[in-house]
Design an enzyme around this catalytic site. Structure first.
Site, PDB file in Angstrom:
ATOM      1  N   HIS A   1       0.807  -1.186  -0.044  1.00 32.77           N
ATOM      2  CA  HIS A   1      -0.147  -0.012  -0.030  1.00 32.77           C
ATOM      3  C   HIS A   1       0.966   1.207   0.132  1.00 32.77           C
ATOM      4  CE1 HIS A   1      -3.391  -2.700   1.468  1.00 32.77           C
ATOM      5  NE2 HIS A   1      -3.815  -2.278   0.043  1.00 32.77           N
TER       6      HIS A   1
ATOM      7  N   GLU B   1      -6.145  -7.811   3.584  1.00 37.07           N
ATOM      8  CA  GLU B   1      -5.824  -8.939   4.400  1.00 37.07           C
ATOM      9  C   GLU B   1      -6.385  -9.722   5.206  1.00 37.07           C
ATOM     10  OE1 GLU B   1      -2.375  -7.797   7.267  1.00 37.07           O
ATOM     11  OE2 GLU B   1      -3.176  -9.212   8.593  1.00 37.07           O
TER      12      GLU B   1
ATOM     13  N   CYS C   1       2.534  -8.578  13.593  1.00 37.81           N
ATOM     14  CA  CYS C   1       3.817  -8.952  13.301  1.00 37.81           C
ATOM     15  C   CYS C   1       4.844  -8.052  13.653  1.00 37.81           C
ATOM     16  CB  CYS C   1       3.848  -8.771  11.603  1.00 37.81           C
ATOM     17  SG  CYS C   1       4.258  -7.051  11.023  1.00 37.81           S
TER      18      CYS C   1
ATOM     19  N   SER D   1      -2.168   2.330   3.198  1.00 33.99           N
ATOM     20  CA  SER D   1      -1.560   1.362   4.278  1.00 33.99           C
ATOM     21  C   SER D   1      -2.306   1.523   5.594  1.00 33.99           C
ATOM     22  CB  SER D   1      -0.135   1.755   4.019  1.00 33.99           C
ATOM     23  OG  SER D   1       0.622   1.356   5.292  1.00 33.99           O
TER      24      SER D   1
ATOM     25  N   SER E   1       5.326   0.195   4.532  1.00 31.07           N
ATOM     26  CA  SER E   1       5.421  -0.054   2.866  1.00 31.07           C
ATOM     27  C   SER E   1       6.126   1.418   2.347  1.00 31.07           C
ATOM     28  CB  SER E   1       3.963  -0.085   2.485  1.00 31.07           C
ATOM     29  OG  SER E   1       3.054   0.583   2.838  1.00 31.07           O
TER      30      SER E   1
HETATM   31  S1  SF4 Z   1       4.092  -6.882   5.211  1.00 29.11           S
HETATM   32 FE1  SF4 Z   1       5.543  -6.195   6.705  1.00 29.11          FE
HETATM   33  S2  SF4 Z   1       3.888  -4.941   8.102  1.00 29.11           S
HETATM   34 FE2  SF4 Z   1       2.680  -6.416   6.675  1.00 29.11          FE
HETATM   35  S3  SF4 Z   1       2.766  -8.557   7.993  1.00 29.11           S
HETATM   36 FE3  SF4 Z   1       4.596  -8.490   6.674  1.00 29.11          FE
HETATM   37  S4  SF4 Z   1       6.100  -7.737   8.080  1.00 29.11           S
HETATM   38 FE4  SF4 Z   1       4.221  -6.934   8.809  1.00 29.11          FE
END
Ligand code: SF4
Length: 690
Positions: free
Chosen positions: A37, A121, A199, A227, A271
């Protein structure tokens, strides 16, 4: 200005972008929705041939890259049915969330997923785990759902004491929001299992942003508006009570807000590429240092009498000229005076030197300044020119028309350019690739595309790179018209990759020299034959003008070592060769430069073996028999087993021959033979006699 300890690109985004970039090196591909994003990242991928589509039908056979936030299972299945290649760039943390949700559902638990229902997601996670997932945005939702006992749907049928619930979170969620949901469920008697699926990149960026926000009086959050993690970073900072300025790029910076702040904290979503963050920070440094040559301050100060309302611009014709003024007749049938300082930007000569009776131009009449005693109407040509220039820039932005400007200086983050007003070229928009020394452009007149125009903030952002890319595209289109298959052209190796080499054949056309077309020999890496910057001749093997892809051949211009292979190695030949590679199905053996044959595993030994390594190793010299030659297909079949049998046969024949000759020998022969063996007899001795 302080930058948060953790900010910008996370490993998941970096991985997804790297996958897309690597894919773009070999083929065009699409992403269903945004890969990540951030609009700058998406634009950069577009330029590389990774296109964003909104449905699989738009993929038109091109491979589909799964975005970092995943795709619904149904979409992946449909893509497979359509025969589309799937390249999975789903972030491993998102995959873990999908698995946790599926595991809990399969175990008969209700999943309460804390996140944004509409976020891709979450849509993907719910699709992967099937029914049994309840999405809530916070603890308040729990109360609503818990009381919804009238629904037949188990997900919304309310929460019952003892109900087994697994609480999961969108990877970018805020920890305490998830904790509050779990607490609210426990308070209603549910048997809650809480699995942390936030995460680490998100958690550490939020912690770092929170820590920084408490120390500064303005937080600038850089990142795409779509994002989720960027938006959450802004939320986290607001919770601390500090003002937050969220910007997607340098063009959205508000100079006055930045200038007012004494200490600024900066963070960026997972991002957000580092160069976007750096551009924003460079522009803020310029603002803080009071340098007017930054992105928000790039325009000249409008004339003092400019009004916030849209001024009236009218055509004027010069009727009288004096040293200090001209008298003009307006198209409104009025007469107005244009004083010298409103006629030209720099007063260096009398009006008689710059205007003549009959000249026509546009002016802005200043009706507020009309003194009632004299009835004189004054007008400004300078202001009209200024306004018309902004209009022209706005039109150029819409139409894509190219404008010219002279580079007047280098500032942090880019170049300042004079296009009638001051414009700004961000460093990323100067050249097609990153330009180390921006100073080389000072004094040059560049052709530019207008990217942003905001007259109210005197802000013009321009791109030289866009012009270069367009010119190159045009040159490429023309070049493709003149190129033909089998044509031999000069080129320069620009880049080596494991799968081949990119060769610039002029006019912006870059072709791919696949590793198999570099050498007649089997090579592990193009660097075995080529180096970057090397100038070579190549043959055009294939042209896909529509996709602007071109395949090149290098080995095709070298002598084909397979040309006379059938004569050099006819069937039945027993020869020696070197083992070059072992595969499960056999061993490759080099017979001569560029000529390799295969010994199938069944032909490697006179006994049954399961792996070639049992009898040969790479580098071994072995004896093989040619048992098949297909010169055109460049294939030779070899047999080590038959070569050994052949050897045994010929040893036996030799033995039998020796036996036979011994039987027909005379005694003298035998004695001579024996003496010879003993070294007591020579031909010379025989001739000499006694
Ligand atoms: S893309 Fe980046 S922010 Fe998204 S879950 Fe994966 S590590 Fe975390």
């Amino acid at each position: 200005m302080i930058v948060a300890e953790h900010a910008g690109f996370c490993a998941g985004v970096r991985r997804a972008v790297a996958i897309a970039e690597r894919t773009s090196e070999v083929t065009e591909a699409v992403t269903l929705g945004a890969l990540v994003h951030n609009p700058d990242v998406i634009a950069s991928l577009e330029r590389r041939g990774v296109h964003r589509v909104s449905s699989l039908d738009e993929a038109e056979g091109r491979p589909v890259i799964v975005p970092s936030h995943g795709l619904p299972q149904s979409v992946v299945n449909r893509a497979a049915e359509m025969g589309l290649e799937i390249i999975d760039a789903t972030c491993p943390h998102v995959v873990r969330l999908q698995r946790e949700a599926a595991r809990a559902v399969q175990a008969g638990r209700t999943v309460v997923l804390v996140g944004d229902k509409a976020h891709p997601e979450i849509v993907a996670v719910t699709s992967h785990s099937g029914p049994g997932v309840m999405v809530v945005s916070g603890a308040a939702d729990v109360a609503i759902v818990a009381n919804a006992s009238d629904s037949a749907d188990r997900v919304t049928a309310g929460i019952t004491p003892g109900q087994k619930i697994t609480v999961l979170a969108q990877t970018t969620q805020v920890e305490h929001v998830v904790d509050a949901v779990a607490e609210a469920l426990r308070a209603r008697g549910a048997d809650v299992e809480q699995v942390n699926t936030i995460c680490p990149a998100t958690a550490e960026r939020q912690r770092a942003a929170r820590a920084l926000a408490s120390k500064v009086d303005l937080m600038v959050v850089v990142g795409g508006r779509a994002s989720a993690n960027t938006m959450r970073l802004a939320e986290v900072c607001r919770e601390i009570g500090v003002p937050v300025l969220s910007v997607e790029s340098v063009a959205e910076l508000d100079a006055s807000t930045v200038r007012r702040a004494r200490l600024i904290g900066v963070t960026a979503g997972a991002s957000t590429p580092s160069w976007v963050m750096e551009e924003v920070m460079d522009a803020m440094s310029e603002i803080i240092e009071g340098n007017q040559e930054n992105v928000q301050e790039v325009g000249v100060t409008p004339p003092a009498h400019a009004t916030p309302q849209e001024p009236e611009i009218v055509k004027a014709r010069v009727e009288e000229v004096y040293d200090d003024r001209v008298i003009v007749h307006l198209e409104t049938d009025e007469t107005a005076t244009v004083y010298l300082k409103e006629l030209v930007a720099e007063v260096a000569a009398p009006a008689t030197a710059v205007a003549a009776v009959g000249d026509e131009f546009f002016v802005v009449p200043d009706r507020r300044r009309k003194p009632s005693d004299t009835d004189e109407l004054v007008a400004s040509k300078r202001q009209a020119d200024y306004l018309l220039l902004w209009q022209k820039l706005a039109d150029a932005k819409e139409s894509g028309e190219v404008v010219e400007g002279t580079v007047t200086g280098v500032v942090k983050g880019g170049l300042v350019v004079d296009i009638g007003v001051r414009g700004f070229i961000p460093a990323s928009q100067v050249g097609r690739r990153f330009v180390e020394d921006l100073g080389q452009f000072v004094g040059q007149t560049l052709r530019l595309k207008v990217k942003e125009v905001e007259r109210a903030r005197a802000n013009v952002v321009l791109s030289h790179r866009a012009v270069l890319e367009e010119e190159e595209k045009q040159a490429r289109v023309e070049a493709f018209k003149t190129l033909a298959v089998d044509q031999v052209v000069n080129g320069k190796v620009t880049r080596l990759a494991t799968f081949g080499a990119f060769v610039d054949i002029g006019n912006g056309v870059e072709g791919l020299l696949h590793i198999s077309d570099i050498s007649w020999e089997r090579i592990k890496h193009p660097s075995k034959v080529l180096t970057e910057g090397q100038e070579i001749q190549v043959k055009i093997l294939n042209i896909d003008a529509e996709r602007e892809r071109i395949s090149l051949g290098y080995k095709q211009l070298q002598d084909d070592p397979w040309k006379s292979v059938a004569q050099r190695f006819p069937e039945g030949t027993v020869t020696k060769g070197t083992v070059t590679k072992l595969m499960e199905f056999g061993a490759f053996v080099s017979l001569a430069d560029g000529v390799e044959g295969l010994v199938h595993i069944s032909q490697l030994a006179d006994r049954r073996i399961t792996r070639p390594e049992e009898v040969v190793s790479v580098g071994d010299q072995i004896t093989v028999k040619v048992i098949g030659v297909k010169e055109k297909e460049h294939r030779i079949s070899l047999s080590a087993r038959q070569a050994a049998e052949e050897g045994e046969r010929s040893d036996y024949k030799k033995y039998m021959k020796d036996q036979r000759s011994e039987e027909t020998m005379t005694i003298g022969d035998r004695i001579g033979f024996d003496l010879r063996k003993l070294g007591q007899y020579t031909a010379d001795d025989g001739e000499k006699g006694e």
